[in-house]
Design an enzyme around this catalytic site. Structure first.
Site, PDB file in Angstrom:
ATOM      1  N   LYS A  44      15.179  -6.192   5.947  1.00 39.61           N
ATOM      2  CA  LYS A  44      15.318  -5.161   6.990  1.00 39.61           C
ATOM      3  C   LYS A  44      16.636  -5.261   7.754  1.00 39.61           C
ATOM      4  CE  LYS A  44      10.451  -4.175   7.770  1.00 39.61           C
ATOM      5  NZ  LYS A  44       9.382  -3.967   8.759  1.00 39.61           N
ATOM      6  N   THR A  96       7.461 -19.952  19.875  1.00 38.83           N
ATOM      7  CA  THR A  96       8.840 -20.329  20.218  1.00 38.83           C
ATOM      8  C   THR A  96       9.311 -19.355  21.294  1.00 38.83           C
ATOM      9  OG1 THR A  96       9.071 -20.829  17.862  1.00 38.83           O
ATOM     10  CG2 THR A  96      11.102 -20.837  19.176  1.00 38.83           C
ATOM     11  N   MET A 119       0.835  -1.209   0.000  1.00 41.02           N
ATOM     12  CA  MET A 119       0.000   0.000   0.000  1.00 41.02           C
ATOM     13  C   MET A 119       0.869   1.258   0.000  1.00 41.02           C
ATOM     14  SD  MET A 119      -3.029  -1.076  -0.136  1.00 41.02           S
ATOM     15  CE  MET A 119      -3.767   0.546  -0.035  1.00 41.02           C
ATOM     16  N   ARG A 157      12.624 -17.118  21.224  1.00 38.74           N
ATOM     17  CA  ARG A 157      12.694 -15.874  20.429  1.00 38.74           C
ATOM     18  C   ARG A 157      12.215 -14.679  21.265  1.00 38.74           C
ATOM     19  NH1 ARG A 157      10.236 -16.039  14.637  1.00 38.74           N
ATOM     20  NH2 ARG A 157      11.762 -14.413  14.283  1.00 38.74           N
ATOM     21  N   GLY A 177       8.595 -11.867  15.967  1.00 37.57           N
ATOM     22  CA  GLY A 177       9.294 -11.566  14.714  1.00 37.57           C
ATOM     23  C   GLY A 177       9.796 -10.127  14.722  1.00 37.57           C
TER      24      GLY A 177
HETATM   25  P1  ATR Z   1       8.423 -10.866  10.811  1.00 41.18           P
HETATM   26  O1  ATR Z   1       9.885 -10.644  11.023  1.00 41.18           O
HETATM   27  O2  ATR Z   1       7.909 -10.391   9.498  1.00 41.18           O
HETATM   28  O3  ATR Z   1       7.562 -10.340  11.944  1.00 41.18           O
HETATM   29  P2  ATR Z   1       8.804 -13.703  11.415  1.00 41.18           P
HETATM   30  O4  ATR Z   1      10.173 -13.472  11.913  1.00 41.18           O
HETATM   31  O5  ATR Z   1       8.593 -14.799  10.447  1.00 41.18           O
HETATM   32  O6  ATR Z   1       8.179 -12.428  10.702  1.00 41.18           O
HETATM   33  O7  ATR Z   1       7.839 -13.871  12.686  1.00 41.18           O
HETATM   34  C1  ATR Z   1       6.565 -14.293  12.557  1.00 41.18           C
HETATM   35  C2  ATR Z   1       5.912 -14.436  13.925  1.00 41.18           C
HETATM   36  O8  ATR Z   1       4.671 -15.109  13.738  1.00 41.18           O
HETATM   37  C3  ATR Z   1       6.684 -15.301  14.906  1.00 41.18           C
HETATM   38  O9  ATR Z   1       6.409 -14.848  16.213  1.00 41.18           O
HETATM   39  C4  ATR Z   1       6.070 -16.685  14.683  1.00 41.18           C
HETATM   40  O10 ATR Z   1       6.217 -17.596  15.765  1.00 41.18           O
HETATM   41  P3  ATR Z   1       7.600 -18.445  15.895  1.00 41.18           P
HETATM   42  O11 ATR Z   1       8.642 -17.505  16.388  1.00 41.18           O
HETATM   43  O12 ATR Z   1       7.267 -19.515  16.869  1.00 41.18           O
HETATM   44  O13 ATR Z   1       7.881 -18.966  14.511  1.00 41.18           O
HETATM   45  C5  ATR Z   1       4.639 -16.288  14.538  1.00 41.18           C
HETATM   46  N1  ATR Z   1       3.807 -17.298  13.865  1.00 41.18           N
HETATM   47  C6  ATR Z   1       3.743 -17.543  12.544  1.00 41.18           C
HETATM   48  N2  ATR Z   1       2.831 -18.522  12.298  1.00 41.18           N
HETATM   49  C7  ATR Z   1       2.319 -18.896  13.501  1.00 41.18           C
HETATM   50  C8  ATR Z   1       1.325 -19.830  13.925  1.00 41.18           C
HETATM   51  N3  ATR Z   1       0.670 -20.590  13.046  1.00 41.18           N
HETATM   52  N4  ATR Z   1       1.042 -19.918  15.244  1.00 41.18           N
HETATM   53  C9  ATR Z   1       1.679 -19.136  16.146  1.00 41.18           C
HETATM   54  N5  ATR Z   1       2.634 -18.224  15.810  1.00 41.18           N
HETATM   55  C10 ATR Z   1       2.936 -18.092  14.507  1.00 41.18           C
END
Ligand code: ATR
Length: 278
Positions: free
Chosen positions: A65, A153, A15, A156, A129
């Site tokens: 990033k 997780t 966007m 993290r 994330g």
């Molecule tokens: P970004 O940097 O764009 O925020 P990322 O590093 O891929 O993306 O982080 C995505 C977040 O969504 C993480 O907190 C991830 O959880 P994990 O650290 O356990 O991977 C979370 N996430 C993605 N899919 C998920 C799901 N189905 N259930 C719970 N958490 C999810």
């Protein structure tokens, strides 16, 4: 003629061209905002291409990033602390990196709910994330009672808290614990991609324990009202939407590039119509 852009992969649904086009108009500036979809394996070469070098400023989105950092001459404090950059300004000294995600979030929240971040406020972040990291650091600058993080997780979440230089009361929770203890929080912020279109049915945690008047935010803006927000609304929560953060972080980036002072609130209604496809 100002040359702006976005680098990322993919960038097709962004966007940002719409928002920055409107901001250029609002400030009576001539300019363009182009999309640059770079190949992750060829990032280090492609980022040095003449088209990108010509830009006065650009935004950086996933997955670059962090990868952009070695290419920068300087990082401002926000980007240094977060270890991630979403805005770059081209100066005579080279590229300078900033991060407007966290401050964009915090400001859009306090625009909506002016007293939401006070010394008694207990905040829960869901996710760990890059987006969560930015929001966490911006919120540590506010004087609040606690900022806890729950993630699938948990390691993290621990990393984010340990990397923070601020002395803030922060605890790590599992998603199950977060769901169980929702009533302990005044502000709950969903920072993951869970519930993003086309997975509109996904819900990060059940909200049965959420109490009335909790402020609930979701950084996902497609759909505008995610399932998480819908469920929270049923429990009497007050909502804050992802597109408001998106707009505010863009306004901060635009301010950095142009040294003008655009008004995000003037654009909000039009942006909502655009997102709803009206
Ligand atoms: P970004 O940097 O764009 O925020 P990322 O590093 O891929 O993306 O982080 C995505 C977040 O969504 C993480 O907190 C991830 O959880 P994990 O650290 O356990 O991977 C979370 N996430 C993605 N899919 C998920 C799901 N189905 N259930 C719970 N958490 C999810």
């Amino acid at each position: 003629m100002l040359k702006l852009g976005l680098i990322g992969h993919p960038v097709g649904h962004s966007m940002s061209p719409w928002i920055h086009g409107k901001l250029l108009d609002q400030q009576n500036l001539q300019g363009s905002y182009e999309l640059f979809d770079l190949e992750p394996e060829e990032f280090d070469q492609q980022i040095q291409s003449p088209e990108i070098k010509k830009l006065d400023g650009f935004n950086v989105t996933v997955p670059f990033k962090e990868k952009i950092i070695p290419h920068l001459a300087e990082l401002d404090e926000s980007a240094k602390e977060m270890g991630a950059v979403n805005t770059v300004k081209n100066t005579s000294e080279g590229w300078i990196g900033y991060n407007t995600d966290g401050i964009g979030f915090a400001d859009s929240l306090t625009n909506d709910y002016p007293t939401s971040l006070k010394s008694s406020t207990r905040i829960l972040l869901l996710g760990s994330g890059g987006a969560c990291r930015g929001i966490y650091y911006a919120l540590t600058k506010k004087e609040v009672a606690a900022i806890d993080i729950a993630n699938r997780t948990t390691q993290r979440a621990m990393d984010i808290i340990q990397d923070g230089s601020q002395k803030i009361n922060s605890t790590v929770l599992t998603l199950e614990e977060a769901s169980e203890h929702l009533a302990n929080y005044d502000v709950v912020i969903q920072t993951t991609t869970v519930g993003m279109s086309p997975n509109d049915d996904q819900l990060i945690i059940p909200v049965d324990h959420m109490t009335k008047d909790t402020i609930v935010s979701d950084i996902v803006y497609r759909p505008m009202e995610t399932r998480f927000l819908q469920e929270a609304k049923k429990r009497g929560a007050r909502l804050h939407f992802g597109h408001q953060m998106l707009l505010q972080q863009a306004v901060y980036a635009f301010k950095i590039w142009t040294e003008t002072d655009p008004d995000a609130s003037k654009l909000l209604e039009e942006f909502e119509k655009k997102l709803k496809g009206v």
